[in-house]
Write a protein that holds these residues in place. Sequence first.
Motif, PDB file in Angstrom:
ATOM      1  N   PHE A 101       2.492  14.320   3.374  1.00 55.18           N
ATOM      2  CA  PHE A 101       2.877  13.598   2.158  1.00 55.18           C
ATOM      3  C   PHE A 101       3.447  14.559   1.107  1.00 55.18           C
ATOM      4  O   PHE A 101       3.212  14.383  -0.098  1.00 55.18           O
ATOM      5  CB  PHE A 101       1.687  12.810   1.582  1.00 55.18           C
ATOM      6  N   TRP A 131      -7.055   8.484   8.257  1.00 50.97           N
ATOM      7  CA  TRP A 131      -5.912   9.368   7.998  1.00 50.97           C
ATOM      8  C   TRP A 131      -6.143  10.759   8.571  1.00 50.97           C
ATOM      9  O   TRP A 131      -5.207  11.424   9.014  1.00 50.97           O
ATOM     10  CB  TRP A 131      -5.572   9.413   6.508  1.00 50.97           C
ATOM     11  N   MET A 179       0.829  -1.187   0.000  1.00 47.97           N
ATOM     12  CA  MET A 179       0.000   0.000   0.000  1.00 47.97           C
ATOM     13  C   MET A 179       0.872   1.249   0.000  1.00 47.97           C
ATOM     14  O   MET A 179       1.956   1.262   0.575  1.00 47.97           O
ATOM     15  CB  MET A 179      -0.915  -0.001   1.221  1.00 47.97           C
ATOM     16  N   ASN A 180       0.414   2.246  -0.704  1.00 43.94           N
ATOM     17  CA  ASN A 180       1.184   3.473  -0.778  1.00 43.94           C
ATOM     18  C   ASN A 180       0.223   4.667  -0.742  1.00 43.94           C
ATOM     19  O   ASN A 180      -0.126   5.235  -1.766  1.00 43.94           O
ATOM     20  CB  ASN A 180       2.042   3.497  -2.045  1.00 43.94           C
ATOM     21  N   PHE A 181      -0.209   5.000   0.456  1.00 43.83           N
ATOM     22  CA  PHE A 181      -1.169   6.090   0.611  1.00 43.83           C
ATOM     23  C   PHE A 181      -0.541   7.433   0.237  1.00 43.83           C
ATOM     24  O   PHE A 181      -1.229   8.332  -0.234  1.00 43.83           O
ATOM     25  CB  PHE A 181      -1.697   6.125   2.040  1.00 43.83           C
ATOM     26  N   GLU A 182       0.753   7.518   0.469  1.00 43.25           N
ATOM     27  CA  GLU A 182       1.444   8.749   0.127  1.00 43.25           C
ATOM     28  C   GLU A 182       1.296   9.026  -1.370  1.00 43.25           C
ATOM     29  O   GLU A 182       0.932  10.133  -1.777  1.00 43.25           O
ATOM     30  CB  GLU A 182       2.922   8.626   0.493  1.00 43.25           C
ATOM     31  N   ILE A 214      -5.207  10.464  12.081  1.00 43.18           N
ATOM     32  CA  ILE A 214      -3.743  10.465  12.234  1.00 43.18           C
ATOM     33  C   ILE A 214      -3.185  11.886  12.153  1.00 43.18           C
ATOM     34  O   ILE A 214      -2.328  12.278  12.949  1.00 43.18           O
ATOM     35  CB  ILE A 214      -3.105   9.546  11.169  1.00 43.18           C
ATOM     36  N   HIS A 221      -3.835   5.200  15.914  1.00 45.96           N
ATOM     37  CA  HIS A 221      -4.412   4.030  15.264  1.00 45.96           C
ATOM     38  C   HIS A 221      -3.905   3.910  13.828  1.00 45.96           C
ATOM     39  O   HIS A 221      -4.045   4.841  13.039  1.00 45.96           O
ATOM     40  CB  HIS A 221      -5.942   4.114  15.230  1.00 45.96           C
ATOM     41  N   VAL A 222      -3.349   2.771  13.496  1.00 46.44           N
ATOM     42  CA  VAL A 222      -2.940   2.512  12.114  1.00 46.44           C
ATOM     43  C   VAL A 222      -4.191   2.224  11.294  1.00 46.44           C
ATOM     44  O   VAL A 222      -5.116   1.560  11.769  1.00 46.44           O
ATOM     45  CB  VAL A 222      -1.987   1.297  12.048  1.00 46.44           C
ATOM     46  N   THR A 223      -4.238   2.757  10.089  1.00 47.78           N
ATOM     47  CA  THR A 223      -5.399   2.514   9.243  1.00 47.78           C
ATOM     48  C   THR A 223      -4.986   1.794   7.968  1.00 47.78           C
ATOM     49  O   THR A 223      -3.861   1.957   7.491  1.00 47.78           O
ATOM     50  CB  THR A 223      -6.128   3.831   8.904  1.00 47.78           C
ATOM     51  N   ASN A 224      -5.913   1.016   7.454  1.00 51.65           N
ATOM     52  CA  ASN A 224      -5.618   0.213   6.269  1.00 51.65           C
ATOM     53  C   ASN A 224      -6.188   0.792   4.994  1.00 51.65           C
ATOM     54  O   ASN A 224      -6.057   0.191   3.933  1.00 51.65           O
ATOM     55  CB  ASN A 224      -6.183  -1.207   6.442  1.00 51.65           C
TER      56      ASN A 224
END
Lengths: 165, 71
Positions: free
Chosen positions: A118, A23, A1-4, A26, A32-35
């Motif tokens: 980002f 996000w 995964m590359n949300f950036e 965040i 909390h880590v998100t998927n």
Amino acid sequence: MNFEAAVQRLCDSGVAFVVVGGWSAIFHGSSHVTNDLDVCYARDRANLDKLAAALAPYRPRPRGFPAELPFLWDAATLANGTIFTLTTDLGTIDLLAEVPGVGSFPEVLAVSVEVDAFDRRLRTLDLPSLIRAKKAAGRPKDLLVLPELEALLEAGGEDEKAPSG
Amino acid sequence: MLTGLREAQLARAIERLRNPAPGGKAEAAARFGVDVTLLIEQLKLEPAERARRMHSLAQAAAGARGAARKA
């Protein structure tokens, strides 16, 4: 995964969007880590064209959609729905025309704030609105993060807004 | 513009999280099981740094899930 890369792509393509969900949490300090990446987008035709073009190279498909069935990704498809839960080469991206508890894009935009992340400047929900959205969504994963967000709001508040219970 | 907390704001936030007011949201979060030390670490960062850190964690978690599936 590359949300950036996903966020950069949306920004560089001129898509009108606001980051909501995990996000956004965040950006406000959640641990909390998100998927997935949740974004609320404007539904005017020009923006749908930009959004469709921006994500097209990353092969978006609805999650759970049978692999053997064709799926056409274009502005017309986007115009025919308001929620798209997508899998892409950049990761899972949820596109929302409306955010529960907040409203459609103009209302979301009105309660958004700019944030640098980002390597881009983008918009995200302000913390009170994010809390409202999480409460309205009401899913277990939303409710799980609520105590943390409310604590962040309380901790970051000004003295006159100090804890009231 | 969403930015990191200024020094005085951060000090106040840390105090409120470490020593929450009775009946407040911070106290409720602690009772719920929120690790306030993690929140404090995040609040010390600029939003861009928070995003970068969590992005790395998300990628590491995804990698670990992939490795577990292969095992």
